[in-house]
Scaffold this motif. Structure first.
Motif, PDB file in Angstrom:
ATOM      1  N   TYR A   1       0.808  -1.222   0.000  1.00 25.39           N
ATOM      2  CA  TYR A   1       0.000   0.000   0.000  1.00 25.39           C
ATOM      3  C   TYR A   1       0.842   1.274   0.000  1.00 25.39           C
ATOM      4  O   TYR A   1       0.306   2.374   0.079  1.00 25.39           O
ATOM      5  N   SER A   2       2.136   1.132  -0.091  1.00 25.09           N
ATOM      6  CA  SER A   2       3.045   2.282  -0.095  1.00 25.09           C
ATOM      7  C   SER A   2       3.212   2.816  -1.513  1.00 25.09           C
ATOM      8  O   SER A   2       3.548   2.065  -2.431  1.00 25.09           O
ATOM      9  N   ILE A   3       2.975   4.123  -1.700  1.00 27.19           N
ATOM     10  CA  ILE A   3       3.143   4.723  -3.024  1.00 27.19           C
ATOM     11  C   ILE A   3       4.592   4.629  -3.506  1.00 27.19           C
ATOM     12  O   ILE A   3       4.835   4.228  -4.648  1.00 27.19           O
ATOM     13  N   PRO A   4       5.599   4.986  -2.691  1.00 24.15           N
ATOM     14  CA  PRO A   4       6.978   4.825  -3.163  1.00 24.15           C
ATOM     15  C   PRO A   4       7.317   3.380  -3.531  1.00 24.15           C
ATOM     16  O   PRO A   4       8.074   3.137  -4.481  1.00 24.15           O
ATOM     17  N   SER A   5       6.750   2.425  -2.790  1.00 23.04           N
ATOM     18  CA  SER A   5       6.986   1.016  -3.117  1.00 23.04           C
ATOM     19  C   SER A   5       6.382   0.668  -4.479  1.00 23.04           C
ATOM     20  O   SER A   5       7.015   0.000  -5.309  1.00 23.04           O
ATOM     21  N   TYR A   6       5.140   1.101  -4.693  1.00 17.80           N
ATOM     22  CA  TYR A   6       4.506   0.864  -5.988  1.00 17.80           C
ATOM     23  C   TYR A   6       5.306   1.512  -7.112  1.00 17.80           C
ATOM     24  O   TYR A   6       5.485   0.938  -8.185  1.00 17.80           O
ATOM     25  N   ARG A   7       5.809   2.712  -6.853  1.00 23.62           N
ATOM     26  CA  ARG A   7       6.605   3.446  -7.849  1.00 23.62           C
ATOM     27  C   ARG A   7       7.788   2.605  -8.321  1.00 23.62           C
ATOM     28  O   ARG A   7       8.079   2.533  -9.515  1.00 23.62           O
ATOM     29  N   VAL A   8       8.449   1.959  -7.389  1.00 22.54           N
ATOM     30  CA  VAL A   8       9.626   1.156  -7.721  1.00 22.54           C
ATOM     31  C   VAL A   8       9.222  -0.133  -8.435  1.00 22.54           C
ATOM     32  O   VAL A   8       9.839  -0.520  -9.434  1.00 22.54           O
ATOM     33  N   ARG A   9       8.183  -0.798  -7.940  1.00 20.63           N
ATOM     34  CA  ARG A   9       7.721  -2.027  -8.603  1.00 20.63           C
ATOM     35  C   ARG A   9       7.266  -1.736 -10.029  1.00 20.63           C
ATOM     36  O   ARG A   9       7.551  -2.506 -10.961  1.00 20.63           O
ATOM     37  N   LEU A  10       6.560  -0.619 -10.219  1.00 19.24           N
ATOM     38  CA  LEU A  10       6.085  -0.235 -11.543  1.00 19.24           C
ATOM     39  C   LEU A  10       7.256   0.047 -12.473  1.00 19.24           C
ATOM     40  O   LEU A  10       7.257  -0.381 -13.631  1.00 19.24           O
ATOM     41  N   THR A  11       8.256   0.741 -11.972  1.00 19.34           N
ATOM     42  CA  THR A  11       9.427   1.050 -12.799  1.00 19.34           C
ATOM     43  C   THR A  11      10.147  -0.219 -13.214  1.00 19.34           C
ATOM     44  O   THR A  11      10.500  -0.386 -14.392  1.00 19.34           O
ATOM     45  N   ALA A  12      10.361  -1.107 -12.269  1.00 19.84           N
ATOM     46  CA  ALA A  12      11.050  -2.360 -12.597  1.00 19.84           C
ATOM     47  C   ALA A  12      10.281  -3.129 -13.672  1.00 19.84           C
ATOM     48  O   ALA A  12      10.884  -3.659 -14.626  1.00 19.84           O
ATOM     49  N   SER A  13       8.965  -3.151 -13.562  1.00 19.56           N
ATOM     50  CA  SER A  13       8.150  -3.882 -14.527  1.00 19.56           C
ATOM     51  C   SER A  13       8.183  -3.212 -15.900  1.00 19.56           C
ATOM     52  O   SER A  13       8.366  -3.873 -16.926  1.00 19.56           O
ATOM     53  N   LEU A  14       7.999  -1.895 -15.941  1.00 17.35           N
ATOM     54  CA  LEU A  14       7.985  -1.181 -17.219  1.00 17.35           C
ATOM     55  C   LEU A  14       9.332  -1.242 -17.929  1.00 17.35           C
ATOM     56  O   LEU A  14       9.398  -1.277 -19.161  1.00 17.35           O
ATOM     57  N   LEU A  15      10.409  -1.271 -17.146  1.00 16.60           N
ATOM     58  CA  LEU A  15      11.745  -1.305 -17.747  1.00 16.60           C
ATOM     59  C   LEU A  15      12.220  -2.731 -18.038  1.00 16.60           C
ATOM     60  O   LEU A  15      13.325  -2.935 -18.532  1.00 16.60           O
ATOM     61  N   GLY A  16      11.373  -3.701 -17.719  1.00 11.90           N
ATOM     62  CA  GLY A  16      11.650  -5.071 -18.115  1.00 11.90           C
ATOM     63  C   GLY A  16      12.538  -5.868 -17.184  1.00 11.90           C
ATOM     64  O   GLY A  16      13.102  -6.890 -17.592  1.00 11.90           O
ATOM     65  N   PHE A  17      12.628  -5.446 -15.919  1.00 10.70           N
ATOM     66  CA  PHE A  17      13.443  -6.178 -14.956  1.00 10.70           C
ATOM     67  C   PHE A  17      12.588  -7.215 -14.219  1.00 10.70           C
ATOM     68  O   PHE A  17      11.464  -6.924 -13.806  1.00 10.70           O
ATOM     69  N   ASN A  18      13.130  -8.382 -14.045  1.00 13.95           N
ATOM     70  CA  ASN A  18      12.444  -9.449 -13.317  1.00 13.95           C
ATOM     71  C   ASN A  18      12.859  -9.367 -11.855  1.00 13.95           C
ATOM     72  O   ASN A  18      13.800 -10.025 -11.414  1.00 13.95           O
ATOM     73  N   ALA A  19      12.138  -8.548 -11.108  1.00 13.70           N
ATOM     74  CA  ALA A  19      12.494  -8.303  -9.708  1.00 13.70           C
ATOM     75  C   ALA A  19      11.695  -9.204  -8.787  1.00 13.70           C
ATOM     76  O   ALA A  19      10.496  -9.408  -8.966  1.00 13.70           O
TER      77      ALA A  19
END
Length: 200
Positions: free
Chosen positions: A8-26
């Motif tokens: 539920y953390s916005i900064p956390s979502y920001r990072v997960r979204l970036t990793a996904s959009l940039l194609g990283f398998n995090a």
């Protein structure tokens, strides 16, 4: 690559979204803030500040969502996300990242803490509302006849701003009068790798 975050953390979502959009398998590791897991000895060994999100990439540990966004963009093979060699464009991106950390935090994220989480006093809400709508007016104007905030390709600035605005309903504000922002958010949602935020 591991991302330590809370759903539920916005900064956390920001990072997960970036990793996904940039194609990283995090690999996501949930740190439950409601149980104070960010203060556990195990997590403090990763980030002594006891804050999320944190990204671990082999031996590299990066905390703070904006620092993680820049790291992922630099690591990406797709350079339009943060073209550092184009200093004018990079400056525009950095300015928007600062807007997210400052005005958008003070306006929307803080209002969400008040209305959704009851973590701050209601007396702060009018100030948050003023700041939020001032920024929304600016962004809506900047997005006139534009697909993305900085140029004709998405950047980490688009991700950072969108990650906050997607939670605007939980801040009890509205984008109804901001057609340019709505169209731009639809552009973000149409990108390959987009993931939905987790709402309360």
């Amino acid at each position: 690559m591991k991302i330590y975050s809370f759903p539920y953390s916005i900064p956390s979502y920001r990072v997960r979204l970036t990793a996904s959009l940039l194609g990283f398998n995090a690999e996501e590791h949930v740190i439950d803030l409601s149980k104070n897991e960010q203060k556990s000895a195990e997590f403090l060994a990763i980030n002594p500040l006891g804050k999320i999100p944190v990204m671990a990439d082999d031996q590299v540990i990066v905390s703070d969502s904006m620092a993680i966004l820049r790291y992922l963009a630099r690591k990406s093979q797709t350079k339009h996300w943060y073209p550092e060699s184009d200093i004018a464009t990079a400056a525009k991106i950095d300015t928007l990242l600062s807007l997210v950390s400052n005005e958008l935090y003070e306006g929307i994220e803080k209002a969400r803490l008040i209305t959704a989480f009851k973590m701050l006093p209601d007396t702060l809400l009018p100030q948050c509302e003023t700041i939020a709508y001032d920024v929304l007016n600016i962004l809506n104007t900047q997005l006139e006849d534009k697909a993305f905030l900085v140029n004709d390709m998405p950047t980490i600035a688009d991700i950072a701003v969108a990650s906050t605005l997607l939670y605007i309903d939980e801040a009890s504000f509205s984008l109804d009068n901001y057609k340019n922002i709505q169209n731009w958010l639809n552009n973000i949602k149409s990108l390959t790798g987009f993931i939905q935020p987790t709402f309360l």
